[in-house]
Scaffold this motif. Structure first.
Motif, PDB file in Angstrom:
ATOM      1  N   GLY A 135     -16.939 -16.467   8.982  1.00  0.00           N
ATOM      2  CA  GLY A 135     -15.616 -17.003   8.144  1.00  0.00           C
ATOM      3  C   GLY A 135     -15.774 -17.766   7.375  1.00  0.00           C
ATOM      4  N   ASN A 136     -14.557 -18.582   6.892  1.00  0.00           N
ATOM      5  CA  ASN A 136     -14.644 -19.362   5.651  1.00  0.00           C
ATOM      6  C   ASN A 136     -15.197 -18.677   4.451  1.00  0.00           C
ATOM      7  N   ARG A 137     -14.858 -17.491   4.049  1.00  0.00           N
ATOM      8  CA  ARG A 137     -15.259 -16.624   2.950  1.00  0.00           C
ATOM      9  C   ARG A 137     -14.176 -16.369   2.199  1.00  0.00           C
ATOM     10  N   PRO A 138     -14.339 -17.134   0.988  1.00  0.00           N
ATOM     11  CA  PRO A 138     -13.302 -17.021  -0.127  1.00  0.00           C
ATOM     12  C   PRO A 138     -12.707 -15.594  -0.546  1.00  0.00           C
ATOM     13  N   SER A 139     -11.405 -15.326  -0.614  1.00  0.00           N
ATOM     14  CA  SER A 139     -11.133 -14.166  -1.560  1.00  0.00           C
ATOM     15  C   SER A 139      -9.797 -14.342  -2.393  1.00  0.00           C
ATOM     16  N   THR A 140      -9.613 -13.469  -3.187  1.00  0.00           N
ATOM     17  CA  THR A 140      -8.496 -13.397  -3.739  1.00  0.00           C
ATOM     18  C   THR A 140      -7.630 -11.979  -3.883  1.00  0.00           C
ATOM     19  N   VAL A 141      -6.297 -12.072  -4.030  1.00  0.00           N
ATOM     20  CA  VAL A 141      -5.715 -10.588  -4.008  1.00  0.00           C
ATOM     21  C   VAL A 141      -4.691 -10.734  -5.158  1.00  0.00           C
ATOM     22  N   LEU A 142      -4.718  -9.601  -5.870  1.00  0.00           N
ATOM     23  CA  LEU A 142      -4.082  -9.199  -6.902  1.00  0.00           C
ATOM     24  C   LEU A 142      -3.271  -8.052  -6.565  1.00  0.00           C
ATOM     25  N   ALA A 143      -2.039  -8.422  -6.416  1.00  0.00           N
ATOM     26  CA  ALA A 143      -0.949  -7.564  -6.078  1.00  0.00           C
ATOM     27  C   ALA A 143      -0.016  -6.951  -6.804  1.00  0.00           C
ATOM     28  N   TYR A 144       0.417  -5.642  -7.144  1.00  0.00           N
ATOM     29  CA  TYR A 144       1.440  -5.057  -8.109  1.00  0.00           C
ATOM     30  C   TYR A 144       2.038  -4.059  -7.523  1.00  0.00           C
ATOM     31  N   ASP A 145       3.344  -3.737  -8.006  1.00  0.00           N
ATOM     32  CA  ASP A 145       4.206  -2.682  -7.482  1.00  0.00           C
ATOM     33  C   ASP A 145       3.476  -1.251  -7.203  1.00  0.00           C
ATOM     34  N   LYS A 146       2.945  -0.860  -8.397  1.00  0.00           N
ATOM     35  CA  LYS A 146       2.511   0.400  -8.420  1.00  0.00           C
ATOM     36  C   LYS A 146       1.444   0.737  -9.736  1.00  0.00           C
ATOM     37  N   LEU A 147       0.559   1.627  -9.575  1.00  0.00           N
ATOM     38  CA  LEU A 147      -0.533   1.543 -10.519  1.00  0.00           C
ATOM     39  C   LEU A 147       0.017   2.460 -11.833  1.00  0.00           C
ATOM     40  N   THR A 148       1.041   2.103 -12.571  1.00  0.00           N
ATOM     41  CA  THR A 148       1.654   2.643 -13.687  1.00  0.00           C
ATOM     42  C   THR A 148       1.035   2.411 -14.988  1.00  0.00           C
ATOM     43  N   PRO A 149       1.086   3.075 -15.887  1.00  0.00           N
ATOM     44  CA  PRO A 149       0.286   2.704 -17.225  1.00  0.00           C
ATOM     45  C   PRO A 149       0.547   1.238 -17.799  1.00  0.00           C
ATOM     46  N   PHE A 150       1.765   0.770 -17.363  1.00  0.00           N
ATOM     47  CA  PHE A 150       2.128  -0.701 -17.919  1.00  0.00           C
ATOM     48  C   PHE A 150       1.309  -1.468 -16.982  1.00  0.00           C
ATOM     49  N   VAL A 151       1.108  -1.437 -15.478  1.00  0.00           N
ATOM     50  CA  VAL A 151       0.609  -2.160 -14.819  1.00  0.00           C
ATOM     51  C   VAL A 151      -0.995  -2.134 -15.094  1.00  0.00           C
ATOM     52  N   LEU A 152      -1.331  -0.709 -15.358  1.00  0.00           N
ATOM     53  CA  LEU A 152      -2.801  -0.936 -15.796  1.00  0.00           C
ATOM     54  C   LEU A 152      -3.081  -1.676 -17.048  1.00  0.00           C
ATOM     55  N   GLY A 153      -2.041  -1.672 -17.833  1.00  0.00           N
ATOM     56  CA  GLY A 153      -2.361  -2.541 -19.363  1.00  0.00           C
ATOM     57  C   GLY A 153      -2.471  -3.910 -18.859  1.00  0.00           C
ATOM     58  N   GLN A 154      -1.487  -4.531 -17.914  1.00  0.00           N
ATOM     59  CA  GLN A 154      -1.681  -5.655 -17.512  1.00  0.00           C
ATOM     60  C   GLN A 154      -2.821  -6.191 -16.927  1.00  0.00           C
ATOM     61  N   ILE A 155      -3.453  -5.196 -15.789  1.00  0.00           N
ATOM     62  CA  ILE A 155      -4.506  -5.555 -15.297  1.00  0.00           C
ATOM     63  C   ILE A 155      -5.950  -5.680 -16.186  1.00  0.00           C
ATOM     64  N   ILE A 156      -5.916  -4.713 -17.180  1.00  0.00           N
ATOM     65  CA  ILE A 156      -7.201  -4.842 -18.216  1.00  0.00           C
ATOM     66  C   ILE A 156      -7.040  -6.003 -19.054  1.00  0.00           C
ATOM     67  N   ALA A 157      -5.850  -6.391 -19.613  1.00  0.00           N
ATOM     68  CA  ALA A 157      -5.723  -7.528 -20.312  1.00  0.00           C
ATOM     69  C   ALA A 157      -5.989  -8.758 -19.717  1.00  0.00           C
ATOM     70  N   LEU A 158      -5.634  -8.792 -18.515  1.00  0.00           N
ATOM     71  CA  LEU A 158      -5.661 -10.021 -17.679  1.00  0.00           C
ATOM     72  C   LEU A 158      -7.342 -10.322 -17.324  1.00  0.00           C
ATOM     73  N   TYR A 159      -8.146  -9.239 -17.247  1.00  0.00           N
ATOM     74  CA  TYR A 159      -9.643  -9.234 -16.952  1.00  0.00           C
ATOM     75  C   TYR A 159     -10.206  -9.760 -18.264  1.00  0.00           C
ATOM     76  N   GLU A 160      -9.723  -9.157 -19.523  1.00  0.00           N
ATOM     77  CA  GLU A 160     -10.347  -9.388 -20.912  1.00  0.00           C
ATOM     78  C   GLU A 160     -10.077 -11.071 -20.999  1.00  0.00           C
TER      79      GLU A 160
END
Ligand code: F6P
Length: 532
Positions: A451-476
């Motif tokens: 245990g004690n292994r780190p993780s993060t969660v990115l949660a969103y409502d639904k994989l719409t075009p808008f949300v995909l845009g948010q995700i890609i810009a977030l990682y950029e």
């Protein structure tokens, strides 16, 4: 800045072994998560506490992230080794004006976008035809940044696809182009040759192959070709009508280019309204990135968690684990975005980096990964920070029970990584099964999760075009922030050049036209074997 690094390393030394679980005091989940425009980033299941975050934010501040961020958005030439601005953000925020080298660059961006929209409308409505009628299939030929973005997005947004089918050819291995073209009708296929430079050998070779395939049936194959490139002279020399050439400028890096003409195949698939929604999602993330304080800023926090795990804790890799089947190609996309951007050992000023470059990025969608490599993540000797992505809702309303199962698996994995299972717990479980003595001890040890292994969660409502845009810009922007903190240029890629040069030199050796003088013994022996 050096002193902040030192403080962080000292701080890490003091807290490294404490249980993450012990940090939960009732308010932690809210304190160590942030929301923006419907998206939640939870980093509470890491060993980061308020002091860690304070130091990490200080690191970003002393590295000059805020000033460099504004320099990027303003069009300053932050890609110093190539003397270029870095303005992919202008492709998703085209209003107003933006002066680069004394010229407002946005009118051209808007004009190209409008031409893409008109072309997409004509193709999708059947006004633009192939020799055999309306276009049924689009083949995008490109590689790296001219492939991974639209290929990833066409899968991600397949519920919104109501245009021609899209296909992607990238590998110079003839198997790829052959497998994709087999079964397609050349008379109703549109080929997009996507290459920023229009010189990439894989792309140009595959384009020639596709042209020859089409020419067997179609009288004027060039009429069913379009091009996406910064090199208008080369697309013209290739015989593609300028009416179907969509240009962009050198301030759009290949791996940041899916927002503009490189996204043409996506626009053809989902239509220009859907594509504009994708751009709007990216623009929303830009606005958040520019305005939110660092300790409330999604891209900054994602980057700081990355720096904490990679450079401070010395975890060499990170796993990207979408619990969203349609993000199956996101890890591959992020491999180029992150590793081609931040995989560098030399700082902007030419000195050697004093810390590690960016991490190895890898991953697969859950739950498939659970039945493949999670064993190592849970019980292997190396710690692998995990980055989960999950939607509140799927698109398949009739399969809601499957989505619930998917989400519970995602959250359970994050919980298991943090919580683990102690020897005492494992022993109790095995004792209940009737084991005793040395065998109980032995079997229990195999069932321990540290245990004690780190993780993060990115949660969103639904994989719409808008949300995909948010995700890609977030990682950029995460890549940008990490790059600034490491002091490197995230926007060049000199490390891909040597292999390309050597491949060109080896081709005549393999063809028996050159003797390979100067090549090492291993390479020559392999050439001999592969020549047969
Ligand atoms: O090999 C590296 C690279 O230059 C990437 O950065 C780029 O995305 C890819 O090749 C394709 O380049 P182009 O779009 O010029 O064909």
């Amino acid at each position: 800045m050096q002193s902040v690094w030192q403080e962080l390393l000292k701080h890490h030394g003091e807290i490294a072994d404490r249980p993450i679980l012990s940090l939960f005091d009732g308010g932690r989940a809210a304190d160590f998560s942030v929301q923006a425009d419907g998206m939640l980033f939870d980093y509470s299941k890491t060993n980061i506490d308020a002091e860690t975050r304070r130091l990490l934010v200080q690191l970003a501040e002393t590295a000059g992230v805020a000033a460099k961020r504004e320099a990027m958005f303003a069009g300053d030439k932050i890609n110093e080794t190539e003397g270029r601005a870095v303005l992919h953000t202008a492709l998703r925020n085209m209003a107003g004006s933006l002066v680069v080298d004394g010229r407002d660059v946005l009118p051209d961006v808007r004009a190209t976008h409008a031409r893409m929209q008109a072309f997409a409308r004509d193709v999708r409505s059947g006004v633009f035809k192939g020799q055999g009628g309306a276009i049924t299939d689009v083949v995008n030929i490109g590689i790296g940044g001219s492939d991974l973005g639209p290929a990833m997005a066409c899968i991600a947004l397949s519920p919104y696809a109501d245009g021609p089918r899209t296909h992607f050819v990238s590998n110079v291995d003839g198997a790829h182009v052959a497998d994709v073209l087999r079964g397609l009708n050349p008379e109703t296929t549109l080929v997009i040759v996507a290459s920023k430079t229009f010189t990439t050998i894989e792309t140009m070779t595959n384009a020639d192959t596709a042209k020859a395939w089409m020419a067997k049936v179609v009288k004027d194959p060039a009429a069913q070709f379009a091009a996406v490139s910064t090199a208008g002279d080369k697309t013209a020399a290739y015989g593609i009508d300028p009416a179907r050439v969509f240009g962009f400028e050198d301030w759009v890096g290949g791996r940041y280019s899916m927002w503009g003409p490189i996204g043409l195949s996506l626009m053809l698939a989902i239509g220009s309204e859907g594509f504009d929604q994708f751009l709007a999602g990216g623009a929303a993330m830009d606005a958040h990135f520019r305005s939110a304080p660092f300790d409330q800023n999604l891209p900054v926090l994602l980057a700081l968690v990355g720096v904490w795990h990679n450079q401070v804790c010395d975890y060499a890799t990170r796993a990207v684990l979408p619990y969203d089947q349609r993000l199956a190609r996101l890890p591959a996309y992020l491999q180029q975005l992150e590793m081609e951007s931040n995989g560098k050992g030399v700082a902007m000023d030419g000195s050697d980096l004093s810390c590690h470059s960016g991490p190895v990025v890898w991953g697969e969608p859950g739950t498939n990964g659970q039945h493949a490599f999670y064993q190592l993540i849970h019980q292997g000797t190396r710690v692998i920070p995990c980055e989960f992505l999950v939607a509140r809702n799927g698109h398949e309303a009739e399969l809601k029970h499957q989505h619930t199962l998917l989400v519970s698996n995602c959250l359970a994995q994050a919980e298991a990584l943090m919580r683990g299972r102690s020897l005492a717990e494992a022993t109790a479980i095995m004792a209940k099964k009737g084991l005793t003595g040395a065998e109980l001890d032995r079997q229990a040890r195999h069932r321990v999760f540290k245990g004690n292994r780190p993780s993060t969660v990115l949660a969103y409502d639904k994989l719409t075009p808008f949300v995909l845009g948010q995700i890609i810009a977030l990682y950029e922007h995460r890549v940008f922030v990490e790059g600034v903190i490491l002091g490197i240029n995230s926007y060049d890629q000199w490390g891909v050049e040597l292999g390309k040069e050597l491949a060109l030199a080896l081709q005549p050796v393999l063809e028996g036209k050159s003797d390979g003088a100067g090549k090492d013994g291993s390479t020559l022996a392999l050439v001999k074997f592969l020549q047969g």
